[in-house]
Design a protein around this motif. Sequence first.
Motif, mmCIF file in Angstrom:
data_model
loop_
_atom_site.group_PDB
_atom_site.id
_atom_site.type_symbol
_atom_site.label_atom_id
_atom_site.label_comp_id
_atom_site.label_asym_id
_atom_site.label_seq_id
_atom_site.Cartn_x
_atom_site.Cartn_y
_atom_site.Cartn_z
ATOM 1 N N ASP A 278 0.841 -1.195 0.000
ATOM 2 C CA ASP A 278 0.000 0.000 0.000
ATOM 3 C C ASP A 278 0.877 1.247 0.000
ATOM 4 O OD1 ASP A 278 -2.199 -1.543 0.165
ATOM 5 O OD2 ASP A 278 -2.693 -1.086 2.249
ATOM 6 N N TYR A 279 0.417 2.285 -0.661
ATOM 7 C CA TYR A 279 1.068 3.589 -0.545
ATOM 8 C C TYR A 279 0.131 4.500 0.228
ATOM 9 C CZ TYR A 279 4.733 2.469 -3.902
ATOM 10 O OH TYR A 279 5.816 1.919 -4.534
ATOM 11 N N ASN A 280 0.596 5.056 1.324
ATOM 12 C CA ASN A 280 -0.226 5.976 2.097
ATOM 13 C C ASN A 280 0.007 7.394 1.618
ATOM 14 O OD1 ASN A 280 -1.397 4.090 3.924
ATOM 15 N ND2 ASN A 280 0.635 3.889 4.837
ATOM 16 N N LEU A 281 -1.041 7.992 1.054
ATOM 17 C CA LEU A 281 -0.961 9.395 0.687
ATOM 18 C C LEU A 281 -1.654 10.163 1.793
ATOM 19 C CD1 LEU A 281 -1.750 8.734 -3.035
ATOM 20 C CD2 LEU A 281 0.470 9.184 -2.019
ATOM 21 N N SER A 282 -1.695 11.493 1.701
ATOM 22 C CA SER A 282 -2.132 12.277 2.861
ATOM 23 C C SER A 282 -3.480 11.829 3.440
ATOM 24 C CB SER A 282 -2.152 13.756 2.502
ATOM 25 O OG SER A 282 -2.832 13.940 1.289
ATOM 26 N N HIS A 283 -4.475 11.563 2.567
ATOM 27 C CA HIS A 283 -5.776 11.193 3.119
ATOM 28 C C HIS A 283 -6.208 9.793 2.718
ATOM 29 C CE1 HIS A 283 -6.329 15.161 4.613
ATOM 30 N NE2 HIS A 283 -6.095 15.661 3.429
ATOM 31 N N VAL A 284 -5.639 9.319 1.640
ATOM 32 C CA VAL A 284 -6.120 8.052 1.078
ATOM 33 C C VAL A 284 -4.993 7.027 0.999
ATOM 34 C CG1 VAL A 284 -8.098 8.793 -0.257
ATOM 35 C CG2 VAL A 284 -5.797 9.159 -1.148
ATOM 36 N N THR A 285 -5.379 5.792 0.766
ATOM 37 C CA THR A 285 -4.407 4.715 0.630
ATOM 38 C C THR A 285 -4.549 4.104 -0.758
ATOM 39 O OG1 THR A 285 -4.645 4.248 2.960
ATOM 40 C CG2 THR A 285 -3.612 2.556 1.620
ATOM 41 N N ALA A 286 -3.442 4.043 -1.494
ATOM 42 C CA ALA A 286 -3.463 3.405 -2.810
ATOM 43 C C ALA A 286 -2.924 1.990 -2.670
ATOM 44 C CB ALA A 286 -2.605 4.207 -3.788
#
Lengths: 329, 251
Positions: free
Chosen positions: A11-19
């Motif tokens: 998973d990649y954690n971006l500021s508000h969401v997770t890809a």
Amino acid sequence: MAISVRNLSVDYNLSHVTAHALRDISLEIGKGEILGLVGESGSGKSTVAFALMGLLANNAKVTSGTATIGGRSYDLTRRDATAPLRGRGMAMIFQDPMLSLNPVFTVGTQLCEVLRRRLPGGDRKAHVAMAEEALAKVKLSDPKRRMGQYPHELSGGMRQRVVIAMALLSEPVLLIADEPTTALDVTVEAQIMREIVSLRDRIGCAVLLITHSLGLVTEYCDRISVLYAGERLEHGTVKQVQQQPGHPYTRMLFDCEVAIDRQRAVNVTENRFTVIPGELPDPFRRPSGCIFNGRCDVSFDACATTVPDEFAVGDAADHGARCLLLAGS
Amino acid sequence: MMDAISISKARLRFGQTIALDDVSLAIPQGTCFGIVGESGSGKTTLMRAILGLQKLDQGDVCILGMPLSHSRAALKKRARVLQPIFQDPAASLSPRSRIRTLMGEVATVLNEPLAVTYERLGVILNRLGLPKGILDKYPHEISGGQARRVAIARALLMKPSILIADEPTAGLDVSVQGDLLNLLQDIRQLENMTLVVISHNLAVVRLIAENAVVMRAGKAVESGDVASMFQSPRDAYTRELLSAWPRLRVE
């Protein structure tokens, strides 16, 4: 199997969401085999390599996955799980050789560093001799002079040869080549691929070749895995997959390739290129059902709701694809 | 018919390096012309010379029969005839302006009312398959394939009769690449444009171009119509390029 990766998810954690970059990817590479990992950009090809090497960015998290390399098991969810293997059991060739070579050290210094790590306490003169031999093996002209040169003094093809020589010296169990020839010309590409194959022949390592070129895969690889939007859709030997693609995506990908011997039609409107309509699904919200559903040309109602399991294609046990069309057969 | 671009005996040196060595070629109007060769062979230098961005040591370049002049006024005038699409589309879009602003600049150059430009832009965006919403985005907010199409849209907005594309498909996936090449072919036929494609992808050039030139170390080693050149390459280097191409093995 010399190398196996099981259920790798990243998973990649971006500021508000997770890809979700990878979902449950498994790979097997036999000793002395070359596995071609193909897919469009954004499919997660390089993330597989980075997860194995422990080079993921800080915001990436391996949520599941184990790797078996050289008979030992590694829990990839732990930070630096494979760190002991770097430079000893695993080597990597990157797309841009300039980025994997240190610009302020000579080629010789960098090659000897590999040997110092693999054979600590060795004799410097012996190391230099081995490094020169390695440069000669990858057919770099005038190895003695190259040892004293800096990376910027070499051409792109020569730099990639230096990186292959480094891989040769570390005698890895697994060699990962991430788009090793994308930045190079076709004639140089063929030479570099031949060097990678001869390195494999010399030390019998497993090779993971990450590429978007199906031409390279059919020419040099033994097996192929097809990645799409972070999921493995098909795997098998190159011959099996080429003769009988189990997944529509694989078939469409092969259809997109432009053959060099395709004749130009006199009627200009007939010179069309095949495309796969549509775009990659949203990495933040996985659509339900088959991941390829929106772009598939043979999808039916159930594709939108059921996530397909992996089914065997034909009679071969080692050729599988995740498509509902195979469920009945 | 008048040639769209003709180059005669172009020579250029950068210090010790010979970038162009006696290159002559003619590109007929309304055709698609391919320039192939490896990196460092002088493909991009040739493009820069055609655009007037690079002065030649010797030789002449004519655009639609007119000799190339390097004055600012001539450069401005030429922009209405000849438009480039550079290799790195993201680098040719200013990162500090929204795409709407970048497109609006065309109106200033063409000296036409902004509304007229935007009206034409709507048609072009539609044809390129770009959503209207893209105009409000900054170049870093769009994907590589979209950036390339934005660069093409801006070039087309200038209503050129000659379009030069430097490696239009480099770094794109096969499917996106096909989409873009189909589009370029459609536009060329519809507008009766001359299209020059610089590429190292021989398979692509074979399919879309009528004529091509193979360059090596600043020399034009072979040129002619694509069909016969690929069928029976006369030059050893052309043969080497063709045989090095990774092909799908069908057994």
